[in-house]
Design an enzyme around this catalytic site. Structure first.
Site, PDB file in Angstrom:
ATOM      1  N   CYS A 208       0.935  -1.275   0.072  1.00  0.00           N
ATOM      2  CA  CYS A 208      -0.087   0.125  -0.180  1.00  0.00           C
ATOM      3  C   CYS A 208       0.713   1.285  -0.026  1.00  0.00           C
ATOM      4  CB  CYS A 208      -1.098  -0.042   1.167  1.00  0.00           C
ATOM      5  SG  CYS A 208      -2.371   1.173   1.125  1.00  0.00           S
TER       6      CYS A 208
ATOM      7  N   GLY B 130      -0.200   1.087  -4.578  1.00  0.00           N
ATOM      8  CA  GLY B 130      -1.322   0.441  -3.814  1.00  0.00           C
ATOM      9  C   GLY B 130      -2.435   1.373  -3.225  1.00  0.00           C
TER      10      GLY B 130
ATOM     11  N   ILE C 296       0.985   3.447 -19.827  1.00  0.00           N
ATOM     12  CA  ILE C 296       1.049   2.908 -21.357  1.00  0.00           C
ATOM     13  C   ILE C 296       0.492   1.671 -21.662  1.00  0.00           C
ATOM     14  CG2 ILE C 296       2.309   3.261 -23.472  1.00  0.00           C
ATOM     15  CD1 ILE C 296       4.439   4.944 -21.813  1.00  0.00           C
TER      16      ILE C 296
ATOM     17  N   GLU D 118      15.627   8.394  -7.396  1.00  0.00           N
ATOM     18  CA  GLU D 118      15.996   8.149  -6.123  1.00  0.00           C
ATOM     19  C   GLU D 118      17.087   8.559  -5.692  1.00  0.00           C
ATOM     20  OE1 GLU D 118      14.370   4.333  -5.005  1.00  0.00           O
ATOM     21  OE2 GLU D 118      13.161   4.315  -7.206  1.00  0.00           O
TER      22      GLU D 118
ATOM     23  N   LYS E 289      12.368  -4.543 -18.211  1.00  0.00           N
ATOM     24  CA  LYS E 289      11.341  -4.175 -19.054  1.00  0.00           C
ATOM     25  C   LYS E 289      11.552  -4.644 -20.346  1.00  0.00           C
ATOM     26  CE  LYS E 289      10.073  -0.161 -16.345  1.00  0.00           C
ATOM     27  NZ  LYS E 289      10.568   1.172 -16.079  1.00  0.00           N
TER      28      LYS E 289
END
Lengths: 430, 430
Positions: free
Chosen positions: B14, B18, B138, B192, B207
């Site tokens: 979450c 989430g 996308i 990050e 990916k």
């Protein structure tokens, strides 16, 4: 795991798209079988002119009796690439009655009778898929209907007609006028001998109706779509657009009203900023920009027409429909539960670029500005250019309703100092 | 027609994604129910820190025992947005064992163990969907797997990491160096604190593995993907790119070999022409360009990350999986029938832009050209620039294999007249 009994496909129409569908079904038969889980077999091809030689299609499959083919009783999927309303509509309806699912590329029919056809499909537990009806190979219907099924689409802004995009791109890049650019498009095969359906926006309007219905889960018919062609766009309009950092595109625009209680769908030429992703869509390419609550801005780009690209979309649907059939299930059908009213053009809110020919004397701007103010249309920028007693006034407004803008223009025409309204162009995509 | 018993969803995780999934499930409950054909109910939310206040999520739904939640036995769909390999993998496997379908956004896990997870899903007649794992909102996996199911994909060329695209776009538009642009990305929240996974290409490689597998109907694992980060791209590289009418992007490239007998997948910075649609993808946006036999060139563009966009993709999958469940069917699973070998980087064929620091004396160009010729690498253009006894030589090659280029560079380094190889950059998208 592969089923050996093939799924039988009836192909209605064997023109530019149909012949590519037949070709790929033959050359890629193994791939299609692996992806479906069973072989697919071309069981018959209905044509108008049986004498025409069709490379790769066995003569015994060719028939001129499309109705008999559809009624054979052993057909799993009917692929309709005839186009037009009749006989396509009757054939599709008959296909459902005889237990087949249908893949169609027929935008005109879907825009006009989509609801009835979806109902017929549902009555017979069959699928009706038509990815190829909007923007050729570009996956749009499946992403809108499935990928965005958990999102709320607020706007669809699309270049959905390759012919007009080719013409407008040519005008933009070379400074050519409309007729010159159209002639080149015709010579290159991008425009048909009678280009009316494209340049007057009929083709784009059918696609707008289909997209709006799917995007907003409501029913939008062709008659609900406001339509303006692009035959009156001039080289001067492109010059004005450039000064604003814009170009001009023929856009299909489907919008949810700000209060969410209604939708609009329209097709017309519009200025869009050069920084907008749609501005760089060149030549005969298509692209559709989708704005949603959660996903933000998405764009789908690709060839919007042509035999092979359209066949790719047809075959993607064919694989899905065959898979559904093997599963004993159907895919998502019409989703029109939102049942939103479709508002007319007067309710559309956007910005406007207006060129006025005015008398070159003091006080004209004040008069013009007063008219805008009286109609509640707020002015963003004004540019005055005077030469030899004549002058032009270019007004760009803030957002206003089309009704307010129309009232403004009507009042402007009545002013003695306004000699003419040279052009009115909407400004979108900001 | 609406089923009244709700489908039960267990949410694992979450965080940024989430919490958006939970929020939209609540605020858009009616729309989701209408689109699925049954209401969906959030049955439980597994978190690590139960004390954290989670607006809109009833406290009684929150648990720290994800395994118990998944094993409850009444869960229809498990939504996994924890990320990482464990415990995500065990939880997903358990979910299948207990009869649930799974929607995941976990690119690392799918790239590493996709085959085993798909097999587990199939064993239990369950769905495994993961549109959110690649390029956020996308739609890519569904278009590749379904819309293009009747086509043959030959190449996928994508900007699939927003952080690195933001950095490279900043370097391009401002002339900043890598560190300066990274600092800005960090300050703005695009990078990050530890940017390794992004800037070294690990994220994009995961990916690429997923996209290549789906596009080519074969199995491609993370280890099969060649990976080069973008930390060594310099302002000088951007200046060279500009001179070539190019910009630099970190690309994930999946290709079918020309003979069709193998595939490659790789991630590295590359020059692409400014006229290529990917060149104008700005900021943190993602876009994926797909080339196929029939459909030609398609592009999919949008936000590649972020809570709401990723949640949109998760919810699109949730609707599909719930619909499948009501139909008693499953969607398309893994399609790896083509079983093509994945070739190494040496077999990749592309063009190269090479900057050499050389001695400024006659005969150097002849020496260098001889080395290229000896390795079978054909030169397209050469540009010499001399200053103060030093000179630079910029060579752009025709298409050659990576192995041939590597051999060439190794030999060049051994030349007395070559003082250093300043940069080697592949040129793609032509």
């Amino acid at each position: 795991m592969m089923r050996t009994r093939p799924l039988k496909v009836a192909l209605l129409g064997c023109g530019v798209v149909g012949s590519e569908v037949a070709r790929i079904m033959t050359t890629h038969a193994d791939d299609l079988a692996a992806r479906i889980g069973a072989p697919v077999e071309l069981a018959g091809v209905a044509v108008r002119r049986p004498s025409k030689v069709r490379e790769g299609i066995p003569a015994e499959l060719v028939t001129t009796d499309a109705t008999a083919l559809v009624k054979r009783g052993d057909i799993d999927v009917v692929v309709e690439v005839i186009g037009g309303i009749e006989p396509a509509r009757s054939l599709i309806t008959t296909a459902f009655e005889y237990g087949a699912s249908v893949v169609s590329a027929n935008k005109a029919l879907l825009a006009q009778d989509g609801a009835a056809l979806h109902a017929a499909a549902e009555d017979h537990d069959a699928d009706l898929y038509y990815e190829a009806a909007v923007a050729g190979a570009i996956p749009l219907i499946r992403p809108l209907r499935e990928s965005l099924a958990g999102d709320k689409v607020n706007r669809v802004l699309g270049i959905v007609n390759g012919t007009t995009n080719f013409i407008l791109d040519k005008m933009d890049s070379t400074g050519a006028g409309y007729q010159e650019a159209l002639d080149e498009a015709t010579a290159l095969g991008y425009a048909e001998a009678d280009p009316t359906a494209d340049v007057e926006g009929f083709d784009a309007a059918a696609k707008a109706a289909i997209l709006a219905g799917i995007a907003f889960h409501t029913r939008v018919r062709l008659d609900d779509v406001y339509r303006e062609g692009m035959t009156e766009v001039t080289a001067a309009d492109f010059a004005s657009a450039k000064e604003m950092g814009c170009t001009i595109k023929l856009l299909a625009i489907c919008e949810r009203a700000e209060d969410g209680a209604s939708v609009t769908a329209r097709v017309h030429p519009a200025m869009i900023p050069l920084t907008h992703p749609l501005a760089s869509v060149r030549g005969a390419y298509n692209a559709v920009f989708v704005e949603s609550d959660a996903s933000g801005q998405l764009m789908f780009y690709g060839p919007g027409a042509g035999g092979a690209p359209t066949a790719s979309a047809v075959l993607g649907d064919l694989v899905a429909v065959c898979r559904n059939r093997l599963n004993g299930a159907t895919g998502p059908g019409e989703s029109a539960y939102a049942a939103l009213p479709v508002s007319g053009m007067g309710d559309v809110v956007t910005r406007y670029h207006i060129s006025l020919d005015v008398a070159d004397k003091p006080g004209v701007l004040a008069q013009v500005a007063t008219v805008f103010a009286e109609h509640g249309v707020s002015i963003d920028t004004v540019r005055q250019q005077g030469k030899d007693g004549e002058a032009s006034l270019v007004v760009v407004t803030h957002r206003a309703s089309d009704a307010a803008l129309s009232g403004t223009v009507e009042a402007l025409r009545k002013l003695d100092t306004v000699r003419g309204v040279a052009s009115i162009m909407r400004v979108e995509g900001e």
